[in-house]
Design an enzyme around this catalytic site. Structure first.
Site, short mmCIF file in Angstrom:
data_model
loop_
_atom_site.label_atom_id
_atom_site.label_comp_id
_atom_site.label_asym_id
_atom_site.label_seq_id
_atom_site.Cartn_x
_atom_site.Cartn_y
_atom_site.Cartn_z
N HIS A 101 1.08 9.52 1.66
CA HIS A 101 0.94 10.02 3.03
C HIS A 101 1.93 11.13 3.35
O HIS A 101 1.84 11.75 4.41
CB HIS A 101 1.14 8.86 4.01
CG HIS A 101 0.28 8.93 5.23
ND1 HIS A 101 -0.90 9.63 5.29
CD2 HIS A 101 0.42 8.36 6.47
CE1 HIS A 101 -1.46 9.49 6.49
NE2 HIS A 101 -0.66 8.74 7.22
N ASN A 139 0.68 9.50 12.09
CA ASN A 139 -0.47 9.26 12.98
C ASN A 139 -0.27 9.77 14.40
O ASN A 139 -1.24 9.86 15.16
CB ASN A 139 -0.79 7.76 13.02
CG ASN A 139 -1.33 7.26 11.70
OD1 ASN A 139 -1.66 8.04 10.82
ND2 ASN A 139 -1.44 5.94 11.56
#
Length: 276
Positions: free
Chosen positions: A91, A138
């Site tokens: 990520h 996010n």
């Protein structure tokens, strides 16, 4: 050259229409030729107008062009999670690429603004701001939105670097705009950029989780040894891609990059396999 061709076609067709008027071709053909002649005349006028416009643009002093471009720097944003425990995970490839750009271009990531670590400098003479949001991937929009407002940067000048589970490890794609796909961080960006999807993005493939593995757990994993070798090839390529964007603009850069990177990547990958 195109204008000269239109002029020549217009002249030849005019001669044919004259012959047609003398009864040398059928009436229906004569009508179609007249219609084509009219369209060629219009094309000639448009090309002439465009030529004058381009000459006007080319006569603009270079300092004026530089002044215009300096008003809107490129904001190059890498997505990832802050903290050492996330370093090297799938990520965080966006963070990795920002770090590589920072080192390659000598742009120190030494400031903190709007929940992001940033660095200001130039790439190929074009002003840029590098940013690593510290909000966690996010929620990246909570940082990028205020940064864009603060520096008055439109979405079209914000390049987002992030991981892509829908592509194999090492596969990259440079796009001028697009949908968020399954990336929650990109959705956050769209939300905090007023709903705009018109920001460029550089996607780096990380592959899909094996079997029934949870995707969130997969994103926080380190790459395997072979995967890491591929990512280490791709990161310098990403630096080159951002140089293209800064100097050529996103549309031309995307066209060049997406046509040429595959051959370069394949060559490096074959070399890597031969060394194994």
């Amino acid at each position: 050259r195109e204008r000269d061709l239109v002029v020549e076609a217009h002249r030849c067709l005019g001669n044919l229409v004259g012959r047609a008027g003398e009864g040398l071709v059928e009436e229906s053909v004569h009508y179609r030729m007249q219609h084509l002649l009219l369209n060629l005349g219009r094309a000639h006028m448009r090309l002439t107008t465009t030529t004058h416009h381009l000459r006007s643009l080319c006569s603009t002093p270079l300092q004026d062009v530089a002044r215009d471009s300096s008003q809107s720097p490129w904001l190059i944003v890498g997505l990832g999670n802050p903290g050492t425990k996330f370093e090297g995970t799938r990520h965080n490839v966006g963070f990795e690429l920002i770090n590589a750009i920072s080192e390659a271009e000598g742009i120190a990531l030494s400031a903190s603004e709007h929940q992001a670590v940033i660095g200001r400098g130039t790439i190929g003479g074009a002003p840029v701001i590098l940013a690593k949001p510290q909000t966690y991937a996010n929620l990246s929009g909570e940082s990028v939105g205020p940064l864009a407002v603060h520096y008055q940067i439109p979405p079209q000048q914000i390049v987002v670097l992030y991981d892509d589970m829908d592509s194999d490890v090492g596969v990259t794609k440079l796009l001028a705009r697009g949908k968020p796909g399954g990336h929650i961080g990109v959705r956050s960006l769209i939300k905090h950029l007023g709903g705009s999807r018109d920001f460029p993005r550089f996607r780096i493939g990380i592959g899909r989780p094996p079997g029934k593995m949870d995707s969130h757990a997969y994103l926080l994993q380190l790459f395997s040894n072979n995967e890491r070798k591929l990512i280490d090839i791709v990161i310098p390529f990403g630096v080159d891609a951002m140089r293209l964007v800064a100097t050529e603009g996103i549309e031309r850069a995307a066209c060049i990059w997406n046509e040429t990177w595959k051959a370069r990547f394949r060559k490096k990958k074959i070399s890597l396999l031969n060394q194994s």
